[in-house]
Write a protein that holds these residues in place. Structure first.
Motif, PDB file in Angstrom:
ATOM      1  N   GLU A 152       0.827  -1.202   0.000  1.00 11.25           N
ATOM      2  CA  GLU A 152       0.000   0.000   0.000  1.00 11.25           C
ATOM      3  C   GLU A 152       0.865   1.257   0.000  1.00 11.25           C
ATOM      4  OE1 GLU A 152      -3.935   0.985   2.422  1.00 11.25           O
ATOM      5  OE2 GLU A 152      -2.126   1.401   3.611  1.00 11.25           O
ATOM      6  N   LEU A 182       2.139   1.938  -3.391  1.00  8.98           N
ATOM      7  CA  LEU A 182       1.090   2.487  -4.252  1.00  8.98           C
ATOM      8  C   LEU A 182       0.845   3.951  -3.925  1.00  8.98           C
ATOM      9  CD1 LEU A 182      -1.153   2.112  -6.361  1.00  8.98           C
ATOM     10  CD2 LEU A 182      -2.648   1.352  -4.501  1.00  8.98           C
ATOM     11  N   PHE A 183       0.776   4.295  -2.660  1.00 12.52           N
ATOM     12  CA  PHE A 183       0.620   5.700  -2.265  1.00 12.52           C
ATOM     13  C   PHE A 183       1.731   6.555  -2.871  1.00 12.52           C
ATOM     14  CE2 PHE A 183      -1.921   5.133   1.973  1.00 12.52           C
ATOM     15  CZ  PHE A 183      -3.037   4.783   1.233  1.00 12.52           C
ATOM     16  N   TYR A 220       1.324   8.025  -6.320  1.00 15.11           N
ATOM     17  CA  TYR A 220       0.470   9.214  -6.426  1.00 15.11           C
ATOM     18  C   TYR A 220       0.888  10.318  -5.457  1.00 15.11           C
ATOM     19  CZ  TYR A 220      -2.349   5.984  -9.132  1.00 15.11           C
ATOM     20  OH  TYR A 220      -2.775   5.083 -10.081  1.00 15.11           O
ATOM     21  N   LEU A 265       1.312  10.344  -2.254  1.00 17.69           N
ATOM     22  CA  LEU A 265       0.479  10.401  -1.062  1.00 17.69           C
ATOM     23  C   LEU A 265       1.243   9.880   0.145  1.00 17.69           C
ATOM     24  CD1 LEU A 265      -2.822   8.873  -2.532  1.00 17.69           C
ATOM     25  CD2 LEU A 265      -2.181  11.290  -2.418  1.00 17.69           C
ATOM     26  N   GLY A 271       0.335   8.651   4.107  1.00 18.30           N
ATOM     27  CA  GLY A 271      -0.756   8.354   5.020  1.00 18.30           C
ATOM     28  C   GLY A 271      -0.290   8.171   6.451  1.00 18.30           C
ATOM     29  N   ILE A 306      -4.850  11.374   5.040  1.00 18.00           N
ATOM     30  CA  ILE A 306      -4.012  11.819   3.931  1.00 18.00           C
ATOM     31  C   ILE A 306      -4.338  13.276   3.621  1.00 18.00           C
ATOM     32  CG2 ILE A 306      -3.432  11.472   1.496  1.00 18.00           C
ATOM     33  CD1 ILE A 306      -4.345   8.562   1.808  1.00 18.00           C
ATOM     34  N   PHE A 342      -7.026   1.210  -0.355  1.00 15.77           N
ATOM     35  CA  PHE A 342      -5.967   1.544  -1.307  1.00 15.77           C
ATOM     36  C   PHE A 342      -6.460   1.817  -2.733  1.00 15.77           C
ATOM     37  CE2 PHE A 342      -6.178  -3.108  -1.520  1.00 15.77           C
ATOM     38  CZ  PHE A 342      -6.182  -3.332  -2.891  1.00 15.77           C
ATOM     39  N   SER A 344      -6.543   5.423  -4.182  1.00 16.64           N
ATOM     40  CA  SER A 344      -5.313   6.211  -4.295  1.00 16.64           C
ATOM     41  C   SER A 344      -5.313   7.152  -5.493  1.00 16.64           C
ATOM     42  CB  SER A 344      -4.097   5.279  -4.395  1.00 16.64           C
ATOM     43  OG  SER A 344      -3.992   4.466  -3.259  1.00 16.64           O
ATOM     44  N   SER A 345      -5.701   6.633  -6.674  1.00 16.11           N
ATOM     45  CA  SER A 345      -5.634   7.473  -7.874  1.00 16.11           C
ATOM     46  C   SER A 345      -6.635   8.619  -7.809  1.00 16.11           C
ATOM     47  CB  SER A 345      -5.862   6.628  -9.130  1.00 16.11           C
ATOM     48  OG  SER A 345      -7.135   6.007  -9.108  1.00 16.11           O
ATOM     49  N   GLY A 352      -5.285  11.109  -5.380  1.00 16.34           N
ATOM     50  CA  GLY A 352      -4.129  11.753  -5.989  1.00 16.34           C
ATOM     51  C   GLY A 352      -4.478  12.843  -6.984  1.00 16.34           C
TER      52      GLY A 352
END
Length: 316
Positions: A25, A28-29, A32, A34, A36, A55, A72, A75-76, A79
């Protein structure tokens, strides 16, 4: 709070599965940009812990994810939005919250309302817009009906759980048949990254999108669906909220929603037709319905900029 009468399947935070999922995760963040911050909240009269990931900064938005409750996939969309303080709630059974067997709860609706109420109280959010997807919309609608004073706006994305559904979709019904449920659910869990988007294919995400989504999203799906409580949480969700008519939210219920609503509906959503989406939207007193062309049940994956723009416009 609805007291749980048995021990729910807790998630071991020191297990390799937990650590691997959390790492996936975070990666993946990072795609973008991000960051968290996690907080775990203990539910009253229970040993269950639910996770909220905060976030960004700015105006608050409380997010209730779909499926079993994994955060998750948002995310996009997050973002592509700015100037918001996102509270990404991992529903019990999903994300990195503890697992849950909904079939053991005496009153699922009250549990849903009490759980969200507890989390919002702990976060000191007296009144907040709620953005939700799929079964998360079902949870959000139940909460808005119980506590209209605490929900300023509702953003409902994709077919919103068992809302004016009538007949149970065949793919979901198969998953609840005795003897077949565990076999089919086991086959749906991806064995590797190549199979990680099988669920997205079934939900109508277009082929071009699947070819361009980051590998970090594949890895997150793979790792989260291999968490030890994923199967029991998924099957219990299907056997209760998804297929049981007594939990259906009807048009008369939607007519009681007091806040403005925005519906984002993917044109290729495989759980219900566009006509059904418009019918649901027409049952809401103050609703704006936006059709996302060539998009599936998670339309922001296909059209992140468009979905983010619609949400921002609605919040303004």
């Amino acid at each position: 709070m609805t007291k749980t009468t048995f021990k729910q399947p807790l998630l071991d935070h020191n297990s390799p599965e937990f650590k691997t999922a959390k790492q996936a995760e975070a990666a993946l963040f990072n795609v973008y940009n991000l960051t968290g911050t996690d907080t775990y909240y203990q539910l009253p009269d229970s040993d269950m812990r639910v996770r909220v990931t905060e976030i960004g900064s700015g105006t608050p938005i409380f997010i209730v994810p779909g499926n079993t409750g994994d955060g998750f996939p948002f995310s996009s969309l997050i973002g592509h939005m700015g100037n918001h303080h996102f509270y990404l709630f991992n529903r019990p059974g999903g994300g990195l919250s503890d697992g849950i067997d909904l079939t053991k709860l005496p009153d699922i609706r009250q549990f849903v309302v009490d759980t969200i109420d507890t989390v919002l109280n702990d976060l000191h959010l007296d009144r907040v817009p709620i953005m939700a997807h799929s079964m998360g919309c079902h949870w959000a609608l139940w909460y808005a009906l119980a506590h209209p004073e605490r929900v300023s706006k509702l953003i409902l994305i994709g077919n919103p759980g068992r809302v004016m559904l009538g007949k149970t979709p065949a793919p979901l019904k198969v998953l609840t048949l005795p003897g077949l449920d565990k076999i089919v659910s086991k086959r749906l869990i991806p064995k590797n990254q190549d199979q990680a988007f099988n669920g997205l294919k079934l939900m109508g995400t277009n082929k071009e999108t699947l070819a361009t989504l980051p590998n970090e999203l594949r890895e997150a799906y793979l790792r989260f669906e291999h968490l030890p409580n994923y199967s029991v949480s998924t099957l219990s969700l299907l056997k209760t909220l998804t297929v049981n008519p007594k939990y259906e939210i009807k048009a008369a219920d939607l007519a009681q929603i007091q806040c403005p609503t925005l519906m984002l509906w993917g044109e290729n959503d495989t759980f219900a037709s566009v006509d059904k989406g418009r019918e649901i939207g027409n049952a809401l007193p103050d609703n704006r319905f936006h059709l996302v062309k060539d998009a599936g049940h998670m339309p922001w994956l296909d059209r992140p900029e468009e979905c983010a723009g619609q949400v921002e416009l609605f919040l303004q």
